[in-house]
Motif scaffolding. Structure first.
Motif, PDB file in Angstrom:
ATOM      1  N   ASP A  15      -5.307  -0.907 -11.850  1.00 13.18           N
ATOM      2  CA  ASP A  15      -4.622  -0.697 -10.580  1.00 13.18           C
ATOM      3  C   ASP A  15      -3.157  -0.368 -10.804  1.00 13.18           C
TER       4      ASP A  15
ATOM      5  N   ASP B 128      -2.904   4.866  -2.146  1.00 10.32           N
ATOM      6  CA  ASP B 128      -4.109   4.418  -1.451  1.00 10.32           C
ATOM      7  C   ASP B 128      -4.597   5.477  -0.485  1.00 10.32           C
TER       8      ASP B 128
ATOM      9  N   GLN C 289      -9.935  10.598  -5.889  1.00 10.62           N
ATOM     10  CA  GLN C 289      -9.370   9.300  -6.235  1.00 10.62           C
ATOM     11  C   GLN C 289      -9.282   9.297  -7.748  1.00 10.62           C
TER      12      GLN C 289
ATOM     13  N   VAL D 236      -9.069  -0.270  -4.414  1.00  8.58           N
ATOM     14  CA  VAL D 236      -8.971   0.926  -3.569  1.00  8.58           C
ATOM     15  C   VAL D 236      -9.236   0.533  -2.121  1.00  8.58           C
ATOM     16  N   GLU D 237      -8.873   1.430  -1.258  1.00  8.01           N
ATOM     17  CA  GLU D 237      -9.152   1.171   0.147  1.00  8.01           C
ATOM     18  C   GLU D 237     -10.591   1.482   0.481  1.00  8.01           C
TER      19      GLU D 237
ATOM     20  N   LYS E 146       0.842  -1.173   0.000  1.00  5.24           N
ATOM     21  CA  LYS E 146       0.000   0.000   0.000  1.00  5.24           C
ATOM     22  C   LYS E 146       0.883   1.229   0.000  1.00  5.24           C
TER      23      LYS E 146
ATOM     24  N   SER F  45     -10.044  -3.310  -1.452  1.00  3.44           N
ATOM     25  CA  SER F  45      -8.975  -4.306  -1.384  1.00  3.44           C
ATOM     26  C   SER F  45      -9.372  -5.495  -0.525  1.00  3.44           C
TER      27      SER F  45
END
Lengths: 210, 1082
Positions: free
Chosen positions: B821, B327, B870, B1063-1064, B311, B781
């Motif tokens: 990603d 992230d 984002q 993504v988180e 991350k 994730s």
């Protein structure tokens, strides 16, 4: 109204005369660059000028059976005879045109690497060979005129054809009997497709046009 | 025909009243409601993504600038009369005038090289010299002419990847603006000189000179040895060799390591071993020291699943491409990076798990106690946003890596920041795990820190300067007075491979070889070094700079002791190549492989107490700060003369052929600035400039950004003439005191001029975009493990009938996968595609009209609040749809589907209806509005478009549609040469598309879907995979294919699949528009 037609006629004649002069200038320029060293010309084929030329809308032989009026047979810089080399001497096509089984183009033999391989010692008394030796000494390769010329939007690959067992003579004619190479086949798309249909080869657009 | 008839029978339902799903009328633009994704922030504020077009004041393109041939000209004829007379004339003309077609010549070699096969390309290894990283490259040469550069697999710096600058650099080889002859300038005249004349002239001048300096950029060890030999033999001081690299990061890192470890080698990162990366301002993927290498490593770290996945936490003030991959990203004010770093160091040090030894601990304690104010400031900047102690804990678990920089520009704390980075990495125990110090030198930094300051200090005594392959007049900020210094010199000799600003001041200009024509070497990682060999005989009347020095010395009768630079290089490399015994052989072997891996072990290095250097950290101040950033593509201006780079545009804004002032959208709104407003910017320096405003999401509120690279003052190259602005003129003379590198950030003030100016960008907000959830998909994730694997049945949904027949499949079925990603928008794929496929670059005006020719484009999607969005970057090319809408509408069958899954374009059949482009939902088809000839300019286009033509690809003319072909020429070559005749398989990885090969983060995979062991097979049916605009399904295990299948999109069944962005957390929609009515997506 009359003015319109007069102007059209004027335009037509201007274009006609201009085009003709331009055309002959171009033709003249092209013709004059090739070297003719043809003391030995038994068939007199090489002296004809008009089968040597192609026009934008037509090439001699551009018919289905490639015969009218004569096949395309451009003047080459040197009187290389396939009848002598490939016919009488029985040299293999792929001795000189070695890339045919390996890649897209069959390749023209390198002047010094291949031709002089024999002609350093063979027939050195002949005029054309003396000329050739001189060209090599001065570092110039021979500028052959392309006989089998496909348009740029056609991508022809020799290798799969050779691998499929197509003989050179099927497309290029009896080259071993030609004093000076002429275009034996019309090379039109219909001609290619007919053979592809007969043999079950791919006939999609993207086979050759990509 | 019978096939189609049957399918139609099944389609027509007996019940005519069946409501067809997804059948709704096309919405008009005014009804578009802003969705959760946005491309520019205007959509959030105005609610209408078309505001820039509806706004009457916005300047789309000045109609008066339209070229003459676009306008009607009055001829006196009316249209019908003209048509009548012209057609008669044309008919007559064709009958009378026969234009002969010129003969085509076919010329063989005189002496054919061994192993050469006509029609097959040869590949040579070499080293790219466009930056100091020295990536190994493989150059494809067709009959002696290089046409494509690719990364060299297994090379320790590039691992097969390349960057946009490296890909475009081949255009520099054929560039028409390369100097063609040596030039000697005197007070009254500019004269073309012969080489002998030049050497005589220079020998004379150097004999008269009192002190000679050589100015250059990052050089290799052998170059350094030669330049020093030259200076010594000519009777000058060898310390007068100054390497001034505009990427000051090299100098800063080098200096920091010198202070900390008494070595100028700096640490080698290994991102692939990291599990948490904290980047404080470091744009390591797109703009650092070894961007290709780090991208390769980082992509490995990201592709692991579960706990092992790496991350990244990012603290930065500008919106960088590395930041788009973070992230957890936090925008901090410019100049506060060191405060954040110190705050983090403080928190890490307080933890029990800190990994320093007593000596290091003492150092850190000293540093922390001396910088309490900065630490408090740093903590206050991030309080509420990030919990530093949990971040510290995370880092202290194995596999942390901290990397610091100031994001592409350089401030007064640069070297100090590097020192803090060293301390941080020591504290978290990164040394030996993810960061290494090698025995052998990492890069040819070779202690060139302080060189700028040394040169400035010595410049009063220097009277002759030889500038080799660098442009200090343009790359060093104006306030340092480089121009004035060089003007004062008696003699300036400029040896350049490209047009530069330094040429304007030079008395003697020597055209230098491009790096593809030169010999050389470059130190790499682990003590290996790569060979640089010429790939082509010199194309111009030029000379390698090193050989020029040999000639000058010979004419001055002070020979350097070798015949030429090649001999010098061999002798220099003798020891590295294994002793004097077999240097020739070893050199040939090195050339074949491309590099010599000497292998060097890492060592543990004792750290000095650096606290004395970290005593007075400059505090960050408030107010609007400008960052003059090294452009990720153009860098400092090296790439601005390459049309491919200008046209590819910025990765985060898609702005091409232009400069812009990037501002946080909220800040812009507060200042009353809209997109396209023209503003005058003045800084602490003497200059000011006018530029257009572009609100850019993600920037810190008080940070403004202008990319360097453009803004030449006089015409140097026809490509970058009049393009953009140069932010360096705004800067006051500031210096990082430890390393002497220039500061490229300071406060600015911005004033509206009242005019509006067009900033050319390529991506426009498109209809309905924000609402769709099947263009960009994100997955948390934690949820990745629970995703369903896909199948072809899932994709093509046989439950829903359609009119497309099922085509027979051949031996292969080509598919391509793009991992959202991994993509960070470097645009190497775009440049590689343009070079491989003869795609023209069309210039600013035509790009502004929307006529860009890129076969692959980068789409940027923001989601979330403008302060911390984002970002997802999506490369989009022809999707090679199985159910292609474009194939159905072509009136002449110019586009057909082949049995290997490709949508092929038959160029000669196309008549230019453009119906296919209309039908394409992805808008990836490009029309040739003009014939962009290699040698004929069109209005507004850079004349002489230096494209190395790839003979395997048809060159298109006016009136033809083109699009991505999955590099069909490479597929054909693969089938022709690598197909197993029995199994009919091509080994996976043999055929690579140009974009896949260039991508430094391995985001693109390509291969045969019928090969179940191939990489692409795994990726297409991966849980994260989805098809763009198709299968608008949530990705989870509980989906019942037959029941829960309401949204199947437009069912084009592309051969390209995307892997969702991991993504988180998925951000909430950030728009404040009053139209937000929570429209159902459908």
């Amino acid at each position: 109204m009359r003015i319109r037609w007069l102007m059209a006629l004027l335009l037509l004649s201007v274009i006609g005369i201009g085009g003709f002069t331009a055309g002959s200038l171009v033709a003249g320029k092209v013709g004059s660059e090739t070297k003719t060293v043809n003391k030995e010309d038994p068939t007199g084929l090489m002296k004809r000028s008009w089968p040597n030329t192609k026009w934008w809308f037509w090439t001699p032989g551009d018919t289905v059976d490639n015969s009218w009026p004569v096949p395309y047979q451009p003047k080459q810089p040197i009187a290389f005879s396939h009848k002598l080399h490939a016919g009488k001497m029985k040299m293999d096509c792929q001795y000189c045109h070695a890339s045919a089984r390996k890649s897209k183009s069959a390749g023209i033999p390198a002047t010094e690497s291949v031709c002089m391989g024999c002609h350093k010692v063979a027939a050195t008394d002949r005029e054309p060979i003396k000329w050739l030796a001189n060209e090599v000494k001065e570092g110039r390769a021979i500028e052959w005129v392309k006989v089998h010329d496909l348009p740029d939007f056609v991508r022809f690959h020799h290798k799969p054809h050779i691998q499929a067992g197509v003989t050179c003579q099927e497309c290029h004619g009896q080259v071993e009997e030609m004093e000076e190479v002429y275009q034996h086949a019309p090379l039109q798309m219909g001609w290619c497709l007919r053979c592809h249909q007969d043999r079950g080869a791919p006939q999609k657009c993207y086979t050759c046009h990509y | 025909m019978t096939e189609i008839k049957t399918e139609l029978d099944n389609l027509i339902p007996s019940d005519r009243n069946v409501e067809r799903l997804n059948d709704r009328p096309l919405e008009t633009p005014s009804e578009i409601k802003a969705g959760s994704f946005y491309i520019n922030s205007d959509e959030l504020f105005d609610g209408n993504p078309y505001s820039e077009f509806n706004n009457a004041e916005s300047v789309i393109g000045n109609p008066d600038e339209l070229s003459q041939d676009d306008r009607d000209s009055s001829t006196g004829f009316d249209r019908r009369g003209f048509l009548k007379s012209f057609s008669l004339a044309a008919a007559g003309a064709s009958a009378t005038s026969c234009i002969r077609r010129p003969e085509e010549k076919v010329v063989p070699y005189l002496n054919q090289p061994e192993g050469f096969v006509q029609g097959k390309a040869k590949y040579y290894t070499s080293t790219c010299k466009m930056c100091a990283a020295g990536c190994g490259i493989k150059v494809k040469a067709v009959e002696g002419r290089p046409v494509k550069i690719e990364g060299l697999e297994n090379h320790p710096t590039s691992y097969g990847g390349s960057c946009a600058l490296g890909q475009a650099s081949i255009q520099g080889l054929y560039h028409p603006d390369r100097l063609t002859t040596p030039i000697i300038k005197s007070k009254n005249s500019v004269k073309n000189a012969e080489w002998d004349e030049m050497w005589g002239y220079l020998a004379l001048r150097l004999a008269e000179a009192k002190r000679v300096a050589i100015l250059t950029e990052q050089i290799s060890a052998s170059q350094k040895a030669l330049y020093e030999t030259f200076l010594t033999k000519m009777g000058f001081d060898k310390t007068d060799l100054y390497t001034i690299d505009s990427n000051s990061l090299y100098a800063q890192k080098s200096k920091a390591h010198q202070l900390a470890f008494n070595t100028t080698n700096y640490s080698r990162y290994d991102f692939s071993k990291a599990r948490h990366v904290v980047s404080i301002g470091s744009d390591f993927l797109a703009s650092g020291t070894h961007k290709v290498l780090f991208a390769k490593q980082y992509s490995k770290a990201r592709s692991r699943v579960g706990e092992e996945r790496c991350k990244m936490t990012m603290f930065e003030s500008n919106m960088s491409q590395t930041g788009s991959r973070a992230d957890f990203r936090h925008a901090v004010p410019a100049g506060s990076e060191i405060e954040i770093a110190l705050a983090l160091l403080d928190v890490v040090f307080q933890s029990d798990a800190v990994k320093t030894n007593p000596v290091e601990s003492k150092t850190i304690r000293d540093v922390l106690s001396a910088n309490q104010a900065s630490i408090q400031k740093g903590k206050s900047l991030v309080s509420g946003k990030v919990d530093l102690s949990s971040l510290a804990t995370h880092l202290l678990e194995n596999g942390g890596l901290v990397t610091c920089a100031t994001g592409g520009d350089f401030d007064a704390n640069g070297t100090k920041l590097q020192l803090v980075e060293i301390l941080l990495n020591k504290a978290i125990g990164a040394y030996g795990n993810t960061v290494f110090i090698d025995e052998a030198p990492f890069v040819s930094g070779l202690n060139h820190t302080d060189d700028l300051q040394k040169f400035l200090a010595a410049s009063a005594e220097i009277d002759t300067v030889v500038v080799i392959n660098s442009d200090p007049v343009f790359t060093v900020p104006e306030s340092f007075g480089m121009k004035a210094i060089l003007e004062k010199m008696n003699q300036v000799v400029s040896i350049q491979y490209r047009p530069t600003s330094t040429d304007q001041l030079a008395h003697a200009l020597i055209p230098a070889h491009h790096y593809l024509e030169s010999w050389g070497e470059q130190q790499n990682l682990h003590g290996s070094f790569s060979i640089q060999q010429p790939v082509i005989r010199p194309t111009q009347n030029s000379m390698q700079p090193e050989d020029a020095l040999f000639w000058i010395a010979a004419h001055a009768e002070k020979p350097l002791g070798f015949q030429n630079y090649y001999a010098f290089l061999k002798s220099h490399l003798t020891s590295k190549l294994g002793g004097a015994g077999n240097v020739e052989l070893a050199m040939k072997k090195a050339q074949k492989i491309g590099y010599v891996g000497l292998g060097s072990s890492s060592k543990s290095a004792a750290m000095n107490n650096v606290s004395s250097h970290l005593g007075n950290v400059q505090a960050s101040t408030s107010g609007l700060k400008l960052k003059a950033i090294l452009d990720p593509r153009l860098t400092d201006g090296k790439g601005s003369y390459l049309p491919a780079l200008q046209e590819v545009g910025d990765g985060l804004t898609s702005i091409a052929w232009d400069s812009w002032l990037g501002l946080n959208p909220n800040t812009a709104k507060k200042m009353g600035l809209r997109r396209f407003d023209e503003v005058t910017v003045s800084g602490e320096g003497a200059g000011s400039l006018t530029v257009g405003v572009w609100p850019q999401p993600g920037l810190d509120a008080n940070t403004a950004m202008i990319h360097r690279g453009n803004g030449r003052k006089v015409k140097e190259s026809r490509v970058d003439d009049g393009i953009g602005v140069d932010p360096l003129i705004l800067l006051a003379k500031g210096v990082d005191e430890l390393s002497g590198t220039p500061v490229t950030t300071n406060s600015i003030s911005v004033k509206k001029t009242g005019k509006r100016i067009r900033v050319v960008s390529m991506q426009k907000p498109t209809a309905d975009l924000g609402n769709r959830t099947d263009i960009v998909k994100k997955v948390k994730s934690d949820d990745v493990a629970g995703l369903t694997e896909k199948s072809e049945q899932f994709y093509s949904n046989p439950d829903f009938p359609d009119l497309f027949p099922n085509l027979p499949k051949g031996d292969h079925y080509w598919g391509l996968s793009i991992d959202l990603d991994q993509c960070f928008g470097c645009s190497a794929c775009m440049v590689a595609c343009a070079v491989e496929n003869n795609v023209p670059q069309i210039g600013r005006k035509l790009v502004g009209m929307g006529r860009e020719m890129h076969w692959i484009r980068l789409d940027i999607y923001f989601q979330g609040p403008v302060d911390s969005p984002q970002v997802t970057l999506q490369p989009m090319m022809c999707q090679q749809c199985a159910h292609a809408p474009c194939e159905a509408v072509c009136p002449v069958y110019a586009t057909t589907h082949d049995d290997e899954g490709l949508n092929t374009q038959t160029y000669n059949r196309c008549v230019g209806t453009r119906y296919c482009a209309n039908a394409c939902p992805y808008k990836v088809r490009r029309f040739n509005w003009f014939t962009h000839k290699w040698n004929k300019p069109h209005a507004g286009e850079p004349p002489l478009n230096p494209r190395p033509m790839n003979p395997d690809v048809t060159v298109r003319t006016k009136g033809i549609m083109e699009k991505c072909t999955f590099c069909i020429q490479r597929i054909r070559d693969g089938k022709m040469y690598h197909k197993d005749p029995v199994t009919k398989r091509i080994p996976d990885g043999t055929v690579k598309t140009a974009c896949q090969q260039a991508c430094p983060s391995d985001a693109i995979s390509f291969g045969d879907l019928q090969d179940e062991s191939s990489e692409i097979f795994k990726k297409r049916y991966d849980g994260r995979s989805y098809l763009a605009l198709n299968a608008d399904l949530p990705l989870n295990k509980d989906v019942d294919l037959h029941k829960d299948h309401p949204h199947y999109g437009i069912k084009t069944v592309p051969s390209v699949n995307y892997l969702s962005h991991v993504v988180e957390s998925v951000p909430e929609t950030g728009h404040h528009s009053k139209n937000h009515g929570g429209k159902e997506h459908g």
